[in-house]
Motif scaffolding. Structure first.
Motif, PDB file in Angstrom:
ATOM      1  N   LYS A 160       0.953  -1.140  -0.003  1.00 13.77           N
ATOM      2  CA  LYS A 160       0.025  -0.067  -0.256  1.00 13.77           C
ATOM      3  C   LYS A 160       0.904   1.401  -0.020  1.00 13.77           C
ATOM      4  CE  LYS A 160      -3.993  -1.512   2.477  1.00 13.77           C
ATOM      5  NZ  LYS A 160      -4.265  -1.804   3.732  1.00 13.77           N
ATOM      6  N   GLN A 161       1.832   0.901   0.857  1.00 13.60           N
ATOM      7  CA  GLN A 161       2.815   2.454   1.007  1.00 13.60           C
ATOM      8  C   GLN A 161       3.393   2.585  -0.365  1.00 13.60           C
ATOM      9  OE1 GLN A 161       2.760   3.976   3.927  1.00 13.60           O
ATOM     10  NE2 GLN A 161       3.478   5.648   2.587  1.00 13.60           N
ATOM     11  N   ILE A 162       3.820   1.679  -1.109  1.00 14.92           N
ATOM     12  CA  ILE A 162       4.532   1.860  -2.452  1.00 14.92           C
ATOM     13  C   ILE A 162       3.553   2.578  -3.184  1.00 14.92           C
ATOM     14  CG2 ILE A 162       5.254   0.849  -4.788  1.00 14.92           C
ATOM     15  CD1 ILE A 162       6.003  -1.803  -2.637  1.00 14.92           C
ATOM     16  N   GLU A 163       2.156   2.239  -3.380  1.00 16.49           N
ATOM     17  CA  GLU A 163       1.272   3.041  -4.038  1.00 16.49           C
ATOM     18  C   GLU A 163       0.976   4.327  -3.710  1.00 16.49           C
ATOM     19  OE1 GLU A 163      -0.077   1.628  -7.022  1.00 16.49           O
ATOM     20  OE2 GLU A 163       1.310  -0.144  -6.533  1.00 16.49           O
ATOM     21  N   VAL A 164       0.999   4.661  -2.422  1.00 15.10           N
ATOM     22  CA  VAL A 164       0.917   5.919  -1.952  1.00 15.10           C
ATOM     23  C   VAL A 164       1.998   6.695  -2.282  1.00 15.10           C
ATOM     24  CG1 VAL A 164       0.781   7.367   0.038  1.00 15.10           C
ATOM     25  CG2 VAL A 164      -0.500   5.189  -0.043  1.00 15.10           C
ATOM     26  N   ASP A 165       3.378   6.279  -1.973  1.00 17.98           N
ATOM     27  CA  ASP A 165       4.343   6.950  -2.617  1.00 17.98           C
ATOM     28  C   ASP A 165       4.415   7.333  -3.979  1.00 17.98           C
ATOM     29  OD1 ASP A 165       5.124   6.792   0.231  1.00 17.98           O
ATOM     30  OD2 ASP A 165       7.144   5.617  -0.415  1.00 17.98           O
ATOM     31  N   LYS A 166       4.194   6.212  -4.796  1.00 19.79           N
ATOM     32  CA  LYS A 166       4.126   6.455  -6.384  1.00 19.79           C
ATOM     33  C   LYS A 166       3.101   7.547  -6.764  1.00 19.79           C
ATOM     34  CE  LYS A 166       5.792   2.358  -8.481  1.00 19.79           C
ATOM     35  NZ  LYS A 166       5.707   1.182  -9.035  1.00 19.79           N
ATOM     36  N   ARG A 167       2.083   7.405  -5.881  1.00 21.07           N
ATOM     37  CA  ARG A 167       1.128   8.577  -6.281  1.00 21.07           C
ATOM     38  C   ARG A 167       1.547   9.856  -6.050  1.00 21.07           C
ATOM     39  NH1 ARG A 167      -3.842   7.686  -3.267  1.00 21.07           N
ATOM     40  NH2 ARG A 167      -3.461   5.345  -3.260  1.00 21.07           N
ATOM     41  N   ILE A 168       1.933  10.020  -4.742  1.00 20.61           N
ATOM     42  CA  ILE A 168       2.563  11.171  -4.577  1.00 20.61           C
ATOM     43  C   ILE A 168       3.483  11.755  -5.557  1.00 20.61           C
ATOM     44  CG2 ILE A 168       3.846  12.475  -2.615  1.00 20.61           C
ATOM     45  CD1 ILE A 168       2.814  10.651  -0.475  1.00 20.61           C
ATOM     46  N   LEU A 169       4.319  10.935  -6.083  1.00 17.85           N
ATOM     47  CA  LEU A 169       5.652  11.115  -6.900  1.00 17.85           C
ATOM     48  C   LEU A 169       5.005  11.548  -8.278  1.00 17.85           C
ATOM     49  CD1 LEU A 169       8.595  11.313  -6.173  1.00 17.85           C
ATOM     50  CD2 LEU A 169       8.934   9.184  -7.421  1.00 17.85           C
ATOM     51  N   ARG A 170       3.942  10.770  -8.859  1.00 13.76           N
ATOM     52  CA  ARG A 170       3.309  11.203  -9.946  1.00 13.76           C
ATOM     53  C   ARG A 170       2.412  12.503 -10.134  1.00 13.76           C
ATOM     54  NH1 ARG A 170       1.123   5.425 -10.429  1.00 13.76           N
ATOM     55  NH2 ARG A 170       2.896   4.278 -11.335  1.00 13.76           N
ATOM     56  N   THR A 171       1.919  12.828  -8.729  1.00 18.09           N
ATOM     57  CA  THR A 171       1.491  14.407  -8.583  1.00 18.09           C
ATOM     58  C   THR A 171       2.395  15.339  -8.639  1.00 18.09           C
ATOM     59  OG1 THR A 171      -0.224  13.229  -7.100  1.00 18.09           O
ATOM     60  CG2 THR A 171      -0.303  15.333  -7.185  1.00 18.09           C
ATOM     61  N   GLN A 172       3.382  14.982  -8.198  1.00 16.61           N
ATOM     62  CA  GLN A 172       4.651  16.060  -8.133  1.00 16.61           C
ATOM     63  C   GLN A 172       4.992  16.318  -9.336  1.00 16.61           C
ATOM     64  OE1 GLN A 172       7.105  14.400  -5.052  1.00 16.61           O
ATOM     65  NE2 GLN A 172       6.365  15.761  -3.449  1.00 16.61           N
ATOM     66  N   ILE A 173       5.265  15.165 -10.223  1.00 15.87           N
ATOM     67  CA  ILE A 173       5.891  15.141 -11.695  1.00 15.87           C
ATOM     68  C   ILE A 173       4.662  15.821 -12.445  1.00 15.87           C
ATOM     69  CG2 ILE A 173       6.272  13.567 -13.457  1.00 15.87           C
ATOM     70  CD1 ILE A 173       7.503  11.389 -11.875  1.00 15.87           C
ATOM     71  N   GLY A 174       3.378  15.494 -12.169  1.00 20.67           N
ATOM     72  CA  GLY A 174       2.571  16.447 -12.946  1.00 20.67           C
ATOM     73  C   GLY A 174       2.751  17.866 -12.707  1.00 20.67           C
ATOM     74  N   VAL A 175       2.788  18.249 -11.639  1.00 23.79           N
ATOM     75  CA  VAL A 175       2.992  19.863 -11.045  1.00 23.79           C
ATOM     76  C   VAL A 175       4.071  20.290 -11.643  1.00 23.79           C
ATOM     77  CG1 VAL A 175       3.151  21.357  -9.178  1.00 23.79           C
ATOM     78  CG2 VAL A 175       1.653  19.449  -8.931  1.00 23.79           C
ATOM     79  N   LEU A 176       5.240  19.418 -11.703  1.00 27.45           N
ATOM     80  CA  LEU A 176       6.465  20.136 -12.270  1.00 27.45           C
ATOM     81  C   LEU A 176       6.414  20.078 -13.583  1.00 27.45           C
ATOM     82  CD1 LEU A 176       9.440  18.275 -10.831  1.00 27.45           C
ATOM     83  CD2 LEU A 176       8.932  20.768 -10.570  1.00 27.45           C
ATOM     84  N   LYS A 177       5.692  19.310 -14.277  1.00 28.24           N
ATOM     85  CA  LYS A 177       5.606  19.387 -15.905  1.00 28.24           C
ATOM     86  C   LYS A 177       4.760  20.677 -16.338  1.00 28.24           C
ATOM     87  CE  LYS A 177       6.421  14.684 -17.531  1.00 28.24           C
ATOM     88  NZ  LYS A 177       5.519  13.462 -17.747  1.00 28.24           N
ATOM     89  N   LYS A 178       3.661  20.901 -15.401  1.00 29.29           N
ATOM     90  CA  LYS A 178       2.826  22.087 -15.743  1.00 29.29           C
ATOM     91  C   LYS A 178       3.704  23.375 -15.629  1.00 29.29           C
ATOM     92  CE  LYS A 178      -1.872  21.163 -15.128  1.00 29.29           C
ATOM     93  NZ  LYS A 178      -2.490  20.533 -13.998  1.00 29.29           N
ATOM     94  N   GLU A 179       4.429  23.397 -14.564  1.00 27.14           N
ATOM     95  CA  GLU A 179       5.220  24.616 -14.269  1.00 27.14           C
ATOM     96  C   GLU A 179       6.396  24.860 -15.377  1.00 27.14           C
ATOM     97  OE1 GLU A 179       6.586  24.447 -10.161  1.00 27.14           O
ATOM     98  OE2 GLU A 179       7.629  26.571 -10.616  1.00 27.14           O
ATOM     99  N   LEU A 180       6.778  23.752 -15.762  1.00 26.89           N
ATOM    100  CA  LEU A 180       7.863  23.820 -16.879  1.00 26.89           C
ATOM    101  C   LEU A 180       7.412  24.304 -18.151  1.00 26.89           C
ATOM    102  CD1 LEU A 180      10.377  20.640 -16.771  1.00 26.89           C
ATOM    103  CD2 LEU A 180      10.917  22.996 -17.226  1.00 26.89           C
TER     104      LEU A 180
END
Ligand code: GDP
Length: 359
Positions: free
Chosen positions: A145-165
């Motif tokens: 479960k923790q992996i999934e949570v971590d992956k989701r957090i990371l993917r969200t952060q990646i999405g935010v970064l891509k938008k900013e870029l």
């Protein structure tokens, strides 16, 4: 190290040592092993693992760096095999580290952060199952479960970064459009890292671009105006250094920056002709350039650091036999007038193109 054919294992390892030095580490020693296939668990064989472990203890080593990308499992198995005392990382992580230290603008910082997260994403997996095993299976399922949570957090952060870029890039595009409407040709410097691009830019323009005998001193394209004797001008742009085995995550992250090369009137390929691997470095740069689809842009080749070669006369004769090669020493300024003349003559055709854009 796995040789990719053009750079031998020794050469690639030597460069890895320079990268480590650039990252601020002191190299205690290096070794390599010839294997038909890398060991899936530890990349190297068990005998080599034992040999390195002995060296770690004898030399008080803190970090072990591998020249190729390792999987999450290999990284963890190696750390354990070395006695849990050292940090194990790979070439990609090291290069990401250097890029992180050197990102000078907001955009470069965003690009590096994005590349780092994309590197981490597939490597999260094993960390939590590892904890699960340590707890004797008491928290079974929790790791998953923790992996999934971590992956989701990371993917969200990646999405935010891509938008900013995206928004930062949009901004730069506007600036570029404005720049294109001015009848000044853009000349892009490309070349293997440490070839002397920043030094050349500095010498021609008096700009204070960081020039260091380290890999990747330049992480952002820096543009300067160069005025020629006849009053004509061109814009000279320094680009991020090319290197063999550049992590794919980084190539992707910096693609937008490199794409600006395709908008230039002339490419200047700066070569450290004094380097024993000059030809391999030229090939590595040409490989990236061919991916960028810039073959229609005129190119000038600069053999730099002629002050360092043993037989400069022979080199000059060789260069003269080829009409697209100029010998210079960006450090002493030798040959820079010839360089400017060659740029001007090469630009003649593209000047027409630039002027045609003006209403
Ligand atoms: P870049 O990574 O391509 O931008 O390379 P730099 O401009 O940072 O130069 C890398 C190193 O090579 C620096 O230590 C420079 O001083 C040195 N260098 C650059 N041009 C010359 C040259 O013509 N002769 C010599 N001897 N050294 C040079």
């Amino acid at each position: 190290s796995v040789s990719d054919g053009s750079f031998s294992s020794e050469e690639s390892l030597k460069e890895l040592g320079q990268l480590a030095d650039t990252a601020g580490l002191t190299v205690a020693g290096s070794t390599y092993q010839k294997l038909a296939n890398p060991n899936p668990r530890t990349y190297i064989g068990s005998g080599k693992v034992a040999e390195i472990k002995t060296a770690i203890n004898a030399l008080d080593v803190e970090t072990v760096i591998f020249d190729d990308e390792l999987s999450a499992g290999q990284l963890r198995n190696l750390e354990k095999a070395f006695g849990g005392k050292v940090r194990v990382c790979d070439r990609t992580a090291l290069i990401l580290d250097i890029f992180n230290q050197r990102a000078a603008t907001h955009e470069a910082a965003l690009q590096v952060a994005l590349a780092q997260m994309e590197y981490q994403l597939p490597r999260l997996t094993k960390m939590w199952t590892h904890l699960e095993r340590q707890s004797g299976g008491q928290v079974k399922g929790m790791g998953e479960k923790q992996i999934e949570v971590d992956k989701r957090i990371l993917r969200t952060q990646i999405g935010v970064l891509k938008k900013e870029l995206d928004s930062v890039r949009q901004h730069r595009k506007q600036y570029r459009i404005r720049r294109l409407s001015v009848p000044v040709p853009v000349v892009s410097l490309v070349g293997y890292t440490n070839a002397g691009k920043s030094t050349l830019l500095n010498h021609l323009t008096g700009a204070n671009v960081l020039a260091e005998d380290q890999l990747f001193a330049t992480l952002d394209p820096t543009t300067r105006r160069v005025q020629m004797k006849n009053g004509k001008e061109f814009l000279l742009t320094d680009t991020v250094g090319f290197i063999q085995k550049l992590p794919t995550t980084l190539v992707a992250a910096f693609r937008a920056t490199l794409e600006e090369i395709s908008e230039s009137s002339l490419l200047v390929h700066v070569v450290d002709i004094s380097h024993p691997l000059a030809q391999q470095q030229i090939d590595a740069v040409d490989k990236v350039l061919s991916e960028l689809d810039v073959s229609s842009i005129p190119k000038l080749i600069v053999w730099n650091k002629v002050d360092k070669v043993s037989d400069p006369c022979k080199l000059r004769i060789e260069a003269e036999a080829r009409e697209d090669v100029i010998c210079v020493s960006a450090l002493s300024g030798d040959g820079l007038q010839e360089f400017c003349d060659a740029v001007q003559s090469k630009l003649k055709d593209s000047m027409v193109w630039v002027e045609a854009l003006i209403p």
